[in-house]
Scaffold this motif. Structure first.
Motif, PDB file in Angstrom:
ATOM      1  N   ALA A 220       0.702  -1.070  -0.059  1.00 15.58           N
ATOM      2  CA  ALA A 220       0.018  -0.010   0.062  1.00 15.58           C
ATOM      3  C   ALA A 220       0.764   1.240  -0.017  1.00 15.58           C
ATOM      4  N   ASP A 221       0.363   2.377  -0.608  1.00 17.45           N
ATOM      5  CA  ASP A 221       0.728   3.676  -0.604  1.00 17.45           C
ATOM      6  C   ASP A 221       0.143   4.711  -0.394  1.00 17.45           C
ATOM      7  N   SER A 222      -1.226   4.494  -0.070  1.00 20.59           N
ATOM      8  CA  SER A 222      -2.058   5.532   0.062  1.00 20.59           C
ATOM      9  C   SER A 222      -3.348   5.123   1.123  1.00 20.59           C
ATOM     10  N   THR A 223      -3.998   5.982   1.529  1.00 24.02           N
ATOM     11  CA  THR A 223      -4.729   5.870   2.603  1.00 24.02           C
ATOM     12  C   THR A 223      -6.603   6.008   2.093  1.00 24.02           C
ATOM     13  N   LYS A 224      -7.376   5.090   2.286  1.00 25.69           N
ATOM     14  CA  LYS A 224      -8.518   5.398   2.240  1.00 25.69           C
ATOM     15  C   LYS A 224      -9.238   5.621   3.436  1.00 25.69           C
ATOM     16  N   VAL A 225     -10.332   6.808   3.351  1.00 21.33           N
ATOM     17  CA  VAL A 225     -11.178   7.042   4.626  1.00 21.33           C
ATOM     18  C   VAL A 225     -12.475   6.748   4.256  1.00 21.33           C
ATOM     19  N   THR A 226     -13.316   5.643   4.404  1.00 21.07           N
ATOM     20  CA  THR A 226     -14.716   5.437   4.188  1.00 21.07           C
ATOM     21  C   THR A 226     -15.586   5.845   5.259  1.00 21.07           C
ATOM     22  N   THR A 227     -16.511   6.710   5.131  1.00 23.88           N
ATOM     23  CA  THR A 227     -17.493   7.227   6.109  1.00 23.88           C
ATOM     24  C   THR A 227     -18.805   6.057   5.958  1.00 23.88           C
ATOM     25  N   VAL A 228     -19.089   5.304   6.852  1.00 21.21           N
ATOM     26  CA  VAL A 228     -20.398   4.375   6.812  1.00 21.21           C
ATOM     27  C   VAL A 228     -21.401   4.749   7.750  1.00 21.21           C
ATOM     28  N   ASP A 229     -22.635   4.918   7.244  1.00 24.73           N
ATOM     29  CA  ASP A 229     -23.823   5.073   8.097  1.00 24.73           C
ATOM     30  C   ASP A 229     -24.213   3.843   8.614  1.00 24.73           C
ATOM     31  N   VAL A 230     -24.176   3.600  10.250  1.00 26.38           N
ATOM     32  CA  VAL A 230     -24.666   2.264  10.783  1.00 26.38           C
ATOM     33  C   VAL A 230     -25.986   2.483  11.656  1.00 26.38           C
ATOM     34  N   SER A 231     -26.643   3.702  11.177  1.00 34.20           N
ATOM     35  CA  SER A 231     -27.994   3.923  11.866  1.00 34.20           C
ATOM     36  C   SER A 231     -28.665   2.558  11.998  1.00 34.20           C
ATOM     37  N   ASP A 232     -28.530   1.744  10.780  1.00 33.92           N
ATOM     38  CA  ASP A 232     -29.391   0.493  10.729  1.00 33.92           C
ATOM     39  C   ASP A 232     -27.995  -0.632  11.043  1.00 33.92           C
ATOM     40  N   VAL A 233     -27.675  -1.173  12.033  1.00 37.55           N
ATOM     41  CA  VAL A 233     -26.601  -1.988  12.041  1.00 37.55           C
ATOM     42  C   VAL A 233     -26.670  -3.093  11.042  1.00 37.55           C
ATOM     43  N   ALA A 234     -27.803  -3.711  10.627  1.00 43.48           N
ATOM     44  CA  ALA A 234     -27.907  -4.548   9.625  1.00 43.48           C
ATOM     45  C   ALA A 234     -27.438  -4.216   8.434  1.00 43.48           C
ATOM     46  N   HIS A 235     -27.685  -2.877   7.927  1.00 42.19           N
ATOM     47  CA  HIS A 235     -27.533  -2.398   6.725  1.00 42.19           C
ATOM     48  C   HIS A 235     -26.443  -1.287   6.406  1.00 42.19           C
ATOM     49  N   PRO A 236     -25.209  -1.489   6.844  1.00 40.95           N
ATOM     50  CA  PRO A 236     -24.238  -0.335   6.840  1.00 40.95           C
ATOM     51  C   PRO A 236     -24.412  -0.014   5.518  1.00 40.95           C
ATOM     52  N   THR A 237     -24.197   1.644   5.263  1.00 40.15           N
ATOM     53  CA  THR A 237     -24.213   1.971   4.108  1.00 40.15           C
ATOM     54  C   THR A 237     -23.043   3.040   3.873  1.00 40.15           C
ATOM     55  N   VAL A 238     -22.424   3.171   2.601  1.00 39.37           N
ATOM     56  CA  VAL A 238     -21.116   3.809   2.516  1.00 39.37           C
ATOM     57  C   VAL A 238     -21.756   5.105   1.898  1.00 39.37           C
ATOM     58  N   VAL A 239     -21.467   6.197   2.690  1.00 40.53           N
ATOM     59  CA  VAL A 239     -21.773   7.459   2.423  1.00 40.53           C
ATOM     60  C   VAL A 239     -20.915   8.514   1.864  1.00 40.53           C
ATOM     61  N   ASP A 240     -19.498   8.117   1.818  1.00 37.46           N
ATOM     62  CA  ASP A 240     -18.491   9.074   1.572  1.00 37.46           C
ATOM     63  C   ASP A 240     -17.168   8.166   1.558  1.00 37.46           C
ATOM     64  N   GLN A 241     -16.289   8.566   0.291  1.00 37.91           N
ATOM     65  CA  GLN A 241     -15.024   7.886   0.210  1.00 37.91           C
ATOM     66  C   GLN A 241     -14.027   8.765  -0.085  1.00 37.91           C
ATOM     67  N   LEU A 242     -12.828   8.740   0.649  1.00 39.95           N
ATOM     68  CA  LEU A 242     -11.655   9.727   0.330  1.00 39.95           C
ATOM     69  C   LEU A 242     -10.445   9.259   0.242  1.00 39.95           C
ATOM     70  N   TYR A 243      -9.701   9.441  -0.881  1.00 41.93           N
ATOM     71  CA  TYR A 243      -8.429   8.851  -1.001  1.00 41.93           C
ATOM     72  C   TYR A 243      -7.261   9.923  -0.879  1.00 41.93           C
TER      73      TYR A 243
END
Length: 715
Positions: A220-243
């Motif tokens: 690896a040479d880079s970092t990814k920041v993934t923001t996940v909405d876990v309001s519904d723990v059974a259905h985590p949803t990706v809402v933002d991705q940053l590289y």
């Protein structure tokens, strides 16, 4: 299995000659310590590019010059070279076996533990996050989301594949889970396509038979920041991705503001080489070899000077919930250079405001190394060492400090810099209180050794102290310092609590020093207590006690004899007379706990007076590799801490049975079979490893209520 090394692991190898003078080789001159330290911005992008190429050329030249025949003879005492060893300056829904029972019907526990943070209100990232009713775990390349309350109904609610190699995460009060992973760029400056699984050809070590450093996490040479909405723990949803370019070092969260510290190495042009191709004829002819190295230096220099800034500093990329992608190019105005020498590279403080929902994070970057990171609610400090090219008598260790103001959301604002003698052991050696930085350092000094003429670089002596610093006229200025402590010993742990400070050093016994820091201009040692062994972590319990974890050794056994883990309770109510009021040896000789060097593995539950630490050991009766797993033992050890009665064992949650059928290469340093973390909630204890999660009641730890195994990907 994990290589079991204590504390700061590894060895730095520094090739040295054995002369006492002579001409300094080109590109390797020791530079003086900078006492008037400051960071400076660049006037334009051309200046930034020129500085990067100048420093890259210097590093390249220094590396190749050392390979020339007779290089070390220039120092003046023939060709007797040597190696100096030193410490490196200072990481599918599967059904659980659910046992029915009465969960009590409550919606949440009355009390539960979270990440063991150094500073209250400053949340540190970890691979486990808990909010009382849910436990999130990163293992392999997946996120495992659990419903954890009621404890008897612990179940795995969902899993989600994370791009790249997940490292750590943060959970906030608004159901946002920020996952940090390492990814490889598929092309220079171009992050792998979002959602493409491993990303850029990088796979987690656990998923492939990978034995070297060119694959898995190390690719690896880079970092990814993934923001996940876990309001519904059974259905985590990706809402933002940053590289972002660079490797993840640390992350902190205060309210909605996330600060990431990233470290990046130089991205050398493709044609740059650091050794000439071997041939027997070439290496037999010193003249030819010297000319070949000179030609390579010249060729490398041309490649370095021809490189463009976008290749040195590739852009990042942001993708929002709707899939809209935005490029994040480098802003030259975000970069600083130090006027002091340091190891080469880039360090970036990236600020992400989770409430602002803007594409571009605020970035503040230094052409330097990250070193030790400490953060309070309002400030972030970077501490890195002065860089000596080679040892000489008269040298001392020095640390350069840079302070950043975090009060502005989405931005880290440079405040000032300073220079301090010595080096800190870890983040707990730094602490900010009422605007004053307190810093515990070990000062290593090289002194001449006249009786050993071959030891031209001298020998080292050590002392330790506490220094206080404050901002004056744009600089971090020394306000005061304590007396020097424990000559010949090093600091093994430090902790500050309000106007008090605690330092542990070690040689053969463990002196605990107590400090009164109420007057920053006159920090003073007021007490000392010597006990066998040493502590590697100290945890304040109330206002007048310390709970410590470390290694017990016999008084005359040094550091390398038979040893055991030891929990100790110290009464420090009277700073002048600290007392060890209770101890508890953990396991037998050669047992191991990640909590020895990782404070997030140490779990103190104040509401119930309990402490839990992961523990691993194995019997030595096995005769073959196949017998190892039947001898392997890993469990979560739980102890009761009573300020009057002391420390007493409660029991252990066993986890060894999850690993008997697993072996190398499925388990590796980053994907381990050991118990590594724990969560405690009311009268229940959860043990966590990369193989699964298990919960028991405190009164019957050996009889698990529920086990949720994680699937292991086989090669």
């Amino acid at each position: 299995m994990r290589l079991r090394l204590f504390g700061t692991v590894g060895l730095t190898l520094l090739a040295v000659g054995c002369g006492d003078g002579g001409k300094t080789p080109d590109g390797l001159g020791n530079e003086p310590v900078q006492q008037s330290l400051k960071l400076e911005t660049f006037n334009d992008c051309a200046g930034l590019e020129r500085y990067i190429e100048d420093t890259a050329s210097k590093q390249m030249r220094a590396s190749l010059e050392q390979q020339k025949p007779g290089y070390w003879e220039r120092f003046g005492r023939g060709g007797r070279g040597g190696i100096v060893f030193g410490p490196m300056p200072a990481e599918d829904a599967a059904g659980g076996d659910v046992t029915s029972g009465s969960g009590g019907g409550s919606q949440a526990p009355n009390d539960s533990t979270g990440t063991n943070n150094q500073v209250e209100g400053v949340h540190e990232s970890d691979f486990v996050q808990n909010d009382g009713t849910r436990i999130f775990v990163l293992s392999g390349n997946r996120l495992y989301a659990h419903r954890s309350w009621p404890a008897e109904q612990l179940t795995l609610a969902a899993t989600m594949e994370v791009e790249g190699w997940p490292r750590e995460m943060l959970l906030d009060e608004h159901n946002r889970l920020v996952i940090i992973s390492q990814v490889a760029l598929s092309l220079p400056g171009t992050p792998a396509k979002p959602g493409s699984g491993a990303g850029g050809g990088m796979l987690p070590v656990a998923d492939i038979a990978c034995y070297g450093f060119g694959c898995g996490y190390y690719n690896a040479d880079s970092t990814k920041v993934t923001t996940v909405d876990v309001s519904d723990v059974a259905h985590p949803t990706v809402v933002d991705q940053l590289y972002l370019p660079g490797l993840f070092n640390q992350a902190r969260r205060v309210d909605s503001n996330v600060r990431l510290v990233l470290a990046d190495a130089f991205r050398w042009p493709e044609g740059v080489k650091f050794w000439v191709d071997y041939s027997e004829d070439l290496y037999k002819d010193e003249g030819k070899l010297t000319k070949a190295i000179d030609a390579l230096i010249e060729s490398n220099e041309k490649s370095i000077r021809a490189n463009t800034l976008d290749k040195w500093l590739p852009e990042g990329r942001h993708m929002d919930a709707a899939g809209v992608t935005t490029s994040l190019p480098t802003s030259c105005g975000d970069f600083y250079r130090s006027n002091a020498p340091s190891a080469l590279g880039f360090v970036t403080v990236a600020s992400v405001d989770l409430d602002a929902r803007t594409a571009a994070p605020g970035r503040t970057s230094l052409v330097a190394e990250p070193g030790t990171v400490y953060a309070s609610k309002e400030s972030l400090y970077l501490a890195h060492s002065h860089y000596w090219w080679w040892p000489q008598p008269g040298q001392k260790d020095f640390t350069y400090l840079h302070k950043f103001d975090l009060r502005q959301p989405g931005r880290a604002v440079y405040v000032g810099s300073g220079t301090v003698e010595g080096t800190p052991i870890n983040q707990f050696a730094l602490d900010e209180y009422e605007g004053v930085l307190r810093l515990a350092t070990t000062v290593t000094t090289r002194i001449p050794e006249p009786d050993h003429e071959d030891w031209w670089w001298g020998r080292t002596t050590t002392a330790s102290r506490v220094t206080t610093l404050g901002v004056k006229n744009g600089y971090l200025a020394e306000l005061g310092r304590s007396e020097d402590l424990a000559e010949g010993e090093r600091i093994f742990s430090a902790r500050f609590a309000g106007p008090r400070g605690y330092v542990v050093t070690f040689l053969q016994v463990d002196p605990l020093f107590t400090f009164d820091l109420s007057d920053p201009a006159h920090p003073r040692k007021v007490g000392e207590l010597k006990v066998p062994g040493f502590s590697t972590y100290m945890h304040p319990v109330g206002d007048h006690h310390l709970l410590t974890l470390g290694i017990h050794t016999e008084p005359n056994g040094g550091c390398c004899g038979t040893s055991q883990l030891k929990l100790s309770l110290f009464d420090v109510g009277d700073l002048a007379n600290p007392k060890e009021v209770s101890t508890q040896l953990v396991g037998e000789a050669y047992g191991w706990s990640e909590a020895l060097y990782e404070h997030k593995a140490f779990n103190y539950f104040a509401a119930k007076g309990l402490v839990a630490i992961p523990f691993t050991d194995y019997t030595r009766s096995y005769s073959s590799y196949e017998d190892y797993w039947s001898s392997f033992r890993t469990e979560l050890r739980v102890f009761r801490v009573d300020l009057a009665a002391g420390i007493s064992p409660v029991g252990a949650v066993p986890m060894s049975d999850l690993f008997k059928t697993s072996g190398y290469p499925q388990w590796s340093y980053y994907y381990t079979s050991d118990v590594r973390r724990s969560v405690m909630a009311d009268d229940y204890v959860y043990a966590i490893s990369d193989a699964g999660l298990r919960v028991s009641k405190v009164t019957s730890l050996q009889t698990p209520l529920v086990t949720v195994p994680f699937p292991v990907s086989l090669p």
